[in-house]
Write a protein that holds these residues in place. Structure first.
Motif, short mmCIF file in Angstrom:
data_model
loop_
_atom_site.label_atom_id
_atom_site.label_comp_id
_atom_site.label_asym_id
_atom_site.label_seq_id
_atom_site.Cartn_x
_atom_site.Cartn_y
_atom_site.Cartn_z
N VAL A 1 0.97 -1.17 0.08
CA VAL A 1 0.03 -0.03 -0.07
C VAL A 1 0.82 1.17 -0.02
O VAL A 1 0.93 2.24 -0.87
CB VAL A 1 -1.12 0.05 1.25
CG1 VAL A 1 -1.66 1.42 1.40
CG2 VAL A 1 -1.78 -1.19 1.27
N ASN A 2 1.98 1.39 1.03
CA ASN A 2 2.66 2.63 1.17
C ASN A 2 3.43 2.83 -0.23
O ASN A 2 3.80 3.84 -0.64
CB ASN A 2 3.50 2.38 2.36
CG ASN A 2 3.88 3.54 2.90
OD1 ASN A 2 3.07 4.86 2.96
ND2 ASN A 2 5.16 3.85 3.25
N ASP A 3 4.25 1.73 -0.60
CA ASP A 3 5.44 2.14 -1.47
C ASP A 3 4.64 2.60 -3.02
O ASP A 3 4.92 3.33 -3.82
CB ASP A 3 6.07 0.71 -1.64
CG ASP A 3 7.05 0.67 -0.76
OD1 ASP A 3 7.07 1.47 0.49
OD2 ASP A 3 8.22 -0.09 -0.97
N ALA A 4 3.41 1.79 -3.25
CA ALA A 4 2.93 2.14 -4.30
C ALA A 4 2.01 3.49 -4.49
O ALA A 4 2.05 4.08 -5.18
CB ALA A 4 1.51 1.00 -4.64
N HIS A 5 1.97 4.05 -3.33
CA HIS A 5 1.61 5.51 -3.11
C HIS A 5 2.77 6.35 -2.89
O HIS A 5 2.37 7.80 -2.47
CB HIS A 5 0.58 5.73 -2.14
CG HIS A 5 -0.81 5.15 -2.45
ND1 HIS A 5 -1.15 3.67 -2.49
CD2 HIS A 5 -2.06 5.56 -2.97
CE1 HIS A 5 -2.54 3.10 -2.80
NE2 HIS A 5 -2.76 4.32 -3.27
N GLY A 6 3.95 6.08 -3.06
CA GLY A 6 5.05 6.98 -3.00
C GLY A 6 5.32 7.18 -1.60
O GLY A 6 6.17 8.19 -1.19
N LYS A 7 5.16 6.20 -0.70
CA LYS A 7 5.58 6.13 0.69
C LYS A 7 5.23 7.24 1.46
O LYS A 7 6.06 7.86 2.34
CB LYS A 7 7.10 6.04 0.70
CG LYS A 7 7.67 4.82 0.10
CD LYS A 7 9.42 4.62 0.23
CE LYS A 7 9.71 3.29 -0.39
NZ LYS A 7 11.34 3.17 -0.43
N PRO A 8 3.73 7.41 1.68
CA PRO A 8 3.36 8.79 2.50
C PRO A 8 3.45 8.61 3.79
O PRO A 8 3.36 9.50 4.58
CB PRO A 8 2.23 9.05 1.87
CG PRO A 8 1.72 7.81 1.23
CD PRO A 8 2.95 7.12 1.02
N LEU A 9 3.37 7.26 4.24
CA LEU A 9 3.13 6.94 5.75
C LEU A 9 4.39 6.51 6.21
O LEU A 9 5.05 5.72 5.54
CB LEU A 9 1.89 5.89 5.69
CG LEU A 9 0.35 6.24 4.91
CD1 LEU A 9 -0.46 5.13 4.98
CD2 LEU A 9 -0.02 7.60 5.81
N GLN A 10 4.33 6.59 7.56
CA GLN A 10 5.62 6.23 8.33
C GLN A 10 5.52 4.84 9.13
O GLN A 10 6.58 4.48 9.74
CB GLN A 10 5.98 7.58 9.32
CG GLN A 10 6.26 8.80 8.38
CD GLN A 10 7.36 8.61 7.45
OE1 GLN A 10 8.41 8.32 7.64
NE2 GLN A 10 6.97 9.23 6.23
N SER A 11 4.66 4.62 9.52
CA SER A 11 4.26 3.52 10.32
C SER A 11 2.86 2.85 10.33
O SER A 11 1.83 3.28 9.73
CB SER A 11 4.48 3.68 11.80
OG SER A 11 3.56 4.71 12.37
N PHE A 12 2.73 1.71 11.07
CA PHE A 12 1.39 0.81 10.91
C PHE A 12 1.11 0.50 12.21
O PHE A 12 2.06 0.31 13.50
CB PHE A 12 1.66 -0.30 9.80
CG PHE A 12 2.72 -1.44 10.44
CD1 PHE A 12 2.44 -2.10 11.33
CD2 PHE A 12 3.87 -1.27 9.70
CE1 PHE A 12 3.61 -3.07 11.64
CE2 PHE A 12 4.96 -2.13 10.08
CZ PHE A 12 4.52 -3.16 11.07
N SER A 13 -0.21 0.45 12.67
CA SER A 13 -0.76 -0.21 13.90
C SER A 13 -0.85 -1.69 13.85
O SER A 13 -0.86 -2.13 12.67
CB SER A 13 -2.06 0.45 14.36
OG SER A 13 -1.92 1.87 14.29
N LEU A 14 -0.80 -2.38 15.03
CA LEU A 14 -1.03 -3.77 15.11
C LEU A 14 -2.40 -4.23 14.64
O LEU A 14 -3.29 -3.43 15.02
CB LEU A 14 -0.40 -4.32 16.39
CG LEU A 14 1.15 -3.95 16.57
CD1 LEU A 14 1.39 -4.75 17.88
CD2 LEU A 14 1.82 -4.82 15.52
N PRO A 15 -2.67 -5.56 14.39
CA PRO A 15 -3.99 -6.01 14.20
C PRO A 15 -4.77 -5.85 15.41
O PRO A 15 -4.35 -6.31 16.64
CB PRO A 15 -3.74 -7.48 13.86
CG PRO A 15 -2.24 -7.48 13.18
CD PRO A 15 -1.65 -6.53 13.97
#
Length: 334
Positions: free
Chosen positions: A149-163
Motif C-alpha cells: 500500500v505505502n510504496d505504491a503511493h510514494g511512501k507517504p506513511l511512516q508506520s503501521f498499527s498492530l492487528p
C-alpha cells in the motif's frame, strides 16, 4: 518500483483487496487495510476473502471495509474464474491490492478490468501488474502487506498499527478464578505439533501452582488429539474442557478473547490471541515459515523457541521442556 506513484485523486471507484488464504495471514493483513483507510477516508474498500474467514474478519475492530466472499471457493456451489471475474467487473473497481502472491489472483484482477493492480512481482505475474514491487523475503509479513500500500503511493506513511480484533462476550463453563486456552495442534500440524505427553506434563505443573481451568482448542480434525490430552490430564485428577471441533471460527475468537492466558503453537489461534491482547506463550519449533517473519509483534506474546540439535524435524519442538514451559507461564503474570 519504477512506476509512477498512485495518486488517490485518480482512484474514483472502489478498492479491492485480495486477502491471503490462511487466518493468521489474513489477520496480519489488517494493518495494510488501515493504511488504505488513512489514504482513502470514506472510500469503499472491499476485502475478497475465503468464505470461512467471514466470522473472524467481522470481529476486526476499527477498520472500514466490506467483505466479499470468493465464490470460487464456496463450499456448496463454486463458480469458475471467468464468471467470477465478470461479477467483480460489474463493481468497477479502480484499484486492486494483491496480498496473496499467486499468479491466478493477478489474472483475476486483469480479467475484472481493474486499472491499477498492486502486488509483488513473483510467480511470473509481473506483466499483469500496473505497480509490481520486488519482494524482500526478510520483511515481516505485516511489513510486506503494508509496503504494498505505502510504496505504491510514494511512501507517504511512516508506520503501521498492530492487528485488532474485538470479540463477542463468551460465557465460560467453569468458575475457576483464571481460564487458560491451550492449542497444541494435532498430528495434522506435523512439526509444529507439541506432543500430548509433554503438554500434559507442563499443564499438570501449571495447574498445581495456579487456580486456572484449561480449555483445549482445535478444529474437528484435532479433536482426537485434544481428547487424548484431556484424558491424560484426567488421570492426574485435572479437569479440562475439550472444545476442539465444537466452535465456529467466530466462536473461537470469542473464546480466546475470554481467556486470561493462552498456550499455543505457531498458528492462526496464536494470531487471534495476539490481536485480542491476550497474554500468550507461543511454542516454536520448525514452522512453515521462518518464525521471525510471522511472529506477533505485540509484547503480549512471548515466544519459547526450541534449541534442539535433533536432525529429526518432528523432534525439534520436543526440546521445549515442560518444566520450562510452566515457569514461563507463571512469568506471564508477574
Amino acid at each position: 518500483m519504477s512506476k509512477k506513484a498512485i495518486e488517490p485523486n485518480n482512484i474514483n471507484g472502489p478498492i479491492l483487496v485480495i486477502l491471503p488464504r490462511f487466518i493468521g495471514d489474513a489477520i496480519n493483513s489488517l494493518p495494510a487495510i488501515e493504511l488504505l483507510n488513512n489514504l482513502y477516508p470514506g472510500k469503499k474498500v472491499c476485502l475478497l476473502i475465503r468464505p470461512y474467514m467471514r466470522d473472524v474478519l467481522e470481529r476486526a475492530e476499527g477498520y472500514d471495509f466490506e467483505l466479499i466472499e470468493d465464490a470460487r471457493y464456496h463450499p456448496n456451489e463454486r463458480i469458475g474464474l471467468y464468471r467470477f471475474a465478470k461479477t467483480l467487473k460489474a463493481s468497477q473497481f479502480s484499484m486492486a491490492v494483491l496480498l496473496r502472491g499467486s499468479f491466478i489472483e493477478a489474472v483475476l484482477a486483469k480479467l475484472a478490468g481493474i486499472r491499477y493492480v498492486v502486488g509483488y512481482a513473483q510467480n511470473g505475474r509481473k506483466p499483469l501488474l500496473s505497480h509490481p514491487l520486488k519482494l524482500n523475503e526478510c520483511h515481516h509479513y505485516i511489513f510486506r502487506y503494508c509496503r504494498l500500500v505505502n510504496d505504491a503511493h510514494g511512501k507517504p506513511l511512516q508506520s503501521f498499527s498492530l492487528p485488532r480484533l474485538r470479540a463477542n462476550k463468551a460465557q465460560l463453563t467453569h468458575p475457576e478464578p483464571h481460564a487458560t486456552a491451550v492449542y497444541i495442534g494435532g498430528k495434522n500440524k506435523a512439526t509444529r505439533h507439541y506432543p500430548v505427553h509433554l503438554a500434559a506434563n507442563a499443564l499438570t505443573k501449571i495447574v498445581a501452582q495456579t487456580q486456572t481451568h484449561l480449555y483445549l482448542l482445535g478444529d474437528s480434525s484435532e479433536h482426537h488429539d485434544a481428547e487424548e490430552l484431556r484424558q491424560q490430564l484426567a488421570r492426574k485428577n485435572i479437569e479440562a474442557t475439550n472444545l476442539a471441533g465444537t466452535t465456529s471460527l467466530g466462536e473461537l475468537v470469542d473464546t480466546i478473547s475470554a481467556m486470561d492466558a493462552m498456550i499455543t503453537i505457531d498458528s492462526g489461534p496464536m494470531h487471534i490471541a495476539s490481536a485480542c491482547n491476550i497474554p500468550t506463550l507461543a511454542l516454536v519449533g520448525l514452522g512453515t515459515s521462518p518464525f521471525s517473519l510471522v511472529a506477533p509483534l505485540t509484547t503480549h506474546c512471548q515466544v519459547i523457541t526450541s534449541h534442539s540439535t535433533s536432525l529429526n524435524e518432528a523432534e525439534i519442538i520436543c526440546a521445549i521442556e515442560p518444566e520450562y514451559l510452566a515457569e514461563r507461564y507463571l512469568d506471564l503474570f508477574k
